[in-house]
Design a protein around this motif. Structure first.
Motif, PDB file in Angstrom:
ATOM      1  N   PRO A  30       0.835  -1.201   0.000  1.00  0.00           N
ATOM      2  CA  PRO A  30       0.000   0.000   0.000  1.00  0.00           C
ATOM      3  C   PRO A  30       0.867   1.246   0.000  1.00  0.00           C
ATOM      4  O   PRO A  30       1.978   1.248   0.548  1.00  0.00           O
ATOM      5  CB  PRO A  30      -0.786  -0.122   1.322  1.00  0.00           C
ATOM      6  N   TYR A  31       0.364   2.305  -0.575  1.00  0.00           N
ATOM      7  CA  TYR A  31       1.078   3.575  -0.596  1.00  0.00           C
ATOM      8  C   TYR A  31       0.854   4.271   0.743  1.00  0.00           C
ATOM      9  O   TYR A  31      -0.288   4.421   1.193  1.00  0.00           O
ATOM     10  CB  TYR A  31       0.555   4.437  -1.744  1.00  0.00           C
TER      11      TYR A  31
ATOM     12  N   CYS B  56       5.923  -3.892   3.684  1.00  0.00           N
ATOM     13  CA  CYS B  56       4.827  -4.817   3.956  1.00  0.00           C
ATOM     14  C   CYS B  56       5.212  -6.232   3.556  1.00  0.00           C
ATOM     15  O   CYS B  56       6.220  -6.452   2.875  1.00  0.00           O
ATOM     16  CB  CYS B  56       3.566  -4.387   3.211  1.00  0.00           C
ATOM     17  N   VAL B  57       4.391  -7.182   3.975  1.00  0.00           N
ATOM     18  CA  VAL B  57       4.580  -8.572   3.585  1.00  0.00           C
ATOM     19  C   VAL B  57       3.217  -9.246   3.462  1.00  0.00           C
ATOM     20  O   VAL B  57       2.335  -9.051   4.310  1.00  0.00           O
ATOM     21  CB  VAL B  57       5.487  -9.326   4.595  1.00  0.00           C
ATOM     22  N   TYR B  58       3.001  -9.987   2.372  1.00  0.00           N
ATOM     23  CA  TYR B  58       1.817 -10.826   2.237  1.00  0.00           C
ATOM     24  C   TYR B  58       2.068 -11.873   1.155  1.00  0.00           C
ATOM     25  O   TYR B  58       2.843 -11.660   0.229  1.00  0.00           O
ATOM     26  CB  TYR B  58       0.562  -9.998   1.930  1.00  0.00           C
ATOM     27  N   ARG B  59       1.440 -13.020   1.315  1.00  0.00           N
ATOM     28  CA  ARG B  59       1.575 -14.141   0.395  1.00  0.00           C
ATOM     29  C   ARG B  59       0.197 -14.703   0.078  1.00  0.00           C
ATOM     30  O   ARG B  59      -0.674 -14.740   0.954  1.00  0.00           O
ATOM     31  CB  ARG B  59       2.417 -15.269   0.999  1.00  0.00           C
ATOM     32  N   GLU B  60       0.008 -15.149  -1.139  1.00  0.00           N
ATOM     33  CA  GLU B  60      -1.234 -15.800  -1.549  1.00  0.00           C
ATOM     34  C   GLU B  60      -2.437 -14.985  -1.065  1.00  0.00           C
ATOM     35  O   GLU B  60      -2.547 -13.820  -1.393  1.00  0.00           O
ATOM     36  CB  GLU B  60      -1.246 -17.247  -1.040  1.00  0.00           C
TER      37      GLU B  60
ATOM     38  N   ASP C  52      -3.107 -14.320   2.123  1.00  0.00           N
ATOM     39  CA  ASP C  52      -2.853 -13.813   3.466  1.00  0.00           C
ATOM     40  C   ASP C  52      -3.162 -12.323   3.546  1.00  0.00           C
ATOM     41  O   ASP C  52      -3.076 -11.602   2.545  1.00  0.00           O
ATOM     42  CB  ASP C  52      -1.390 -14.025   3.858  1.00  0.00           C
ATOM     43  N   PRO C  53      -3.507 -11.829   4.740  1.00  0.00           N
ATOM     44  CA  PRO C  53      -3.679 -10.379   4.906  1.00  0.00           C
ATOM     45  C   PRO C  53      -2.335  -9.670   4.753  1.00  0.00           C
ATOM     46  O   PRO C  53      -1.274 -10.290   4.836  1.00  0.00           O
ATOM     47  CB  PRO C  53      -4.226 -10.252   6.332  1.00  0.00           C
ATOM     48  N   ILE C  54      -2.398  -8.380   4.541  1.00  0.00           N
ATOM     49  CA  ILE C  54      -1.187  -7.572   4.393  1.00  0.00           C
ATOM     50  C   ILE C  54      -0.739  -7.103   5.776  1.00  0.00           C
ATOM     51  O   ILE C  54      -1.515  -6.474   6.504  1.00  0.00           O
ATOM     52  CB  ILE C  54      -1.449  -6.347   3.503  1.00  0.00           C
ATOM     53  N   ARG C  55       0.478  -7.416   6.134  1.00  0.00           N
ATOM     54  CA  ARG C  55       1.059  -6.834   7.345  1.00  0.00           C
ATOM     55  C   ARG C  55       1.939  -5.668   6.913  1.00  0.00           C
ATOM     56  O   ARG C  55       2.902  -5.840   6.164  1.00  0.00           O
ATOM     57  CB  ARG C  55       1.888  -7.848   8.112  1.00  0.00           C
ATOM     58  N   LEU C  56       1.592  -4.486   7.387  1.00  0.00           N
ATOM     59  CA  LEU C  56       2.325  -3.274   7.039  1.00  0.00           C
ATOM     60  C   LEU C  56       3.085  -2.783   8.267  1.00  0.00           C
ATOM     61  O   LEU C  56       2.491  -2.512   9.313  1.00  0.00           O
ATOM     62  CB  LEU C  56       1.364  -2.189   6.550  1.00  0.00           C
TER      63      LEU C  56
ATOM     64  N   SER D  69       2.735  -1.533  13.526  1.00  0.00           N
ATOM     65  CA  SER D  69       2.392  -2.612  12.601  1.00  0.00           C
ATOM     66  C   SER D  69       0.878  -2.713  12.539  1.00  0.00           C
ATOM     67  O   SER D  69       0.216  -2.729  13.577  1.00  0.00           O
ATOM     68  CB  SER D  69       2.975  -3.950  13.065  1.00  0.00           C
ATOM     69  N   ILE D  70       0.339  -2.733  11.336  1.00  0.00           N
ATOM     70  CA  ILE D  70      -1.099  -2.926  11.164  1.00  0.00           C
ATOM     71  C   ILE D  70      -1.327  -4.077  10.189  1.00  0.00           C
ATOM     72  O   ILE D  70      -0.454  -4.423   9.394  1.00  0.00           O
ATOM     73  CB  ILE D  70      -1.809  -1.660  10.654  1.00  0.00           C
ATOM     74  N   VAL D  71      -2.512  -4.675  10.274  1.00  0.00           N
ATOM     75  CA  VAL D  71      -2.872  -5.793   9.411  1.00  0.00           C
ATOM     76  C   VAL D  71      -4.099  -5.400   8.594  1.00  0.00           C
ATOM     77  O   VAL D  71      -5.108  -4.959   9.152  1.00  0.00           O
ATOM     78  CB  VAL D  71      -3.151  -7.066  10.231  1.00  0.00           C
TER      79      VAL D  71
END
Length: 216
Positions: free
Chosen positions: A61-62, A99-103, A105-109, A168-170
């Motif tokens: 996300p921006y 951020c990190v997310y796979r498949e 999964d929710p986005i962890r920013l 950190s937000i999800v």
């Protein structure tokens, strides 16, 4: 405590702003990581260091600071602003994020925010709890979720201070096709309508405004 927000159905995107379980908790609310140190009046604050980049299923996300809420200025009279009428001040100096997310999964920013704070002639006391917010929006559109955070600052006899907070937000996604680019994360101080209009007009006082400068 988790707060879940329902997103707009237009993009089939669901969004929530959820404090990371790895963060310390107090009083039922999230307590962000904080580092604080006095800032010299004439020194330029240290820029915030970027976070390490990680491979993801898509773009992050921006993240940006909302202009109208990027500065916090207490004034005795907003119709006739003057240096003598300044109370507590603040400015969001910079933000770094990753951020990190796979498949599906929710986005962890993860992001760091650098605040520069100040005390003017009308500031009372040596401590002030500022308040700021983090909002997740549909890119360039509606707000999907918003969370408020306290920023307690003790100036410890100084007139300025710099505070860096890690958050950190999800952000849940509807499915694996929902990319981080669908979202925008905005950050800003909680300001009054008068403060927002003052910022919007382009007027500003730096955090050192109204402070006595030492003789060379």
């Amino acid at each position: 405590m988790r707060r879940v927000f329902t997103a707009l159905a237009a993009l089939s995107v669901t969004a929530a702003l959820i404090p990371s379980t790895a963060a310390a908790q107090y009083g039922g609310q999230q307590r962000p990581t904080q580092q604080q140190q006095p800032a010299e009046a004439n020194a330029r604050p240290t820029r915030i260091a970027p976070l390490s980049r990680r491979a993801n299923a898509g773009p992050c996300p921006y993240v940006k600071v909302l202009y109208d809420a990027a500065r916090y200025v207490e004034l005795a009279d907003f119709t006739r602003p003057s240096v003598a009428g300044i109370g507590f001040t603040g400015e969001i100096e910079g933000v770094s994020a990753d951020c990190v997310y796979r498949e599906a999964d929710p986005i962890r920013l993860d992001f760091n925010v650098l605040f520069n704070l100040g005390k003017g002639p009308q500031a009372s006391g040596d401590a002030r709890t500022y308040r700021y917010w983090v909002a997740v929006t549909e890119r360039n559109s509606a707000v999907l979720a918003k969370e408020y955070f306290d920023l307690p600052v003790n100036f410890e006899g100084q007139t300025t201070a710099s505070v860096q907070q890690a958050q950190s937000i999800v952000i849940p996604r509807a499915d694996a096709t929902t990319a981080g680019s669908n979202f925008e994360v905005l950050i800003g101080f909680e300001v009054t309508p008068e403060m927002a209009e003052f910022n919007r007009s382009g007027s500003r006082f730096r955090v050192t405004a109204g402070q006595t400068q030492p003789n060379p």
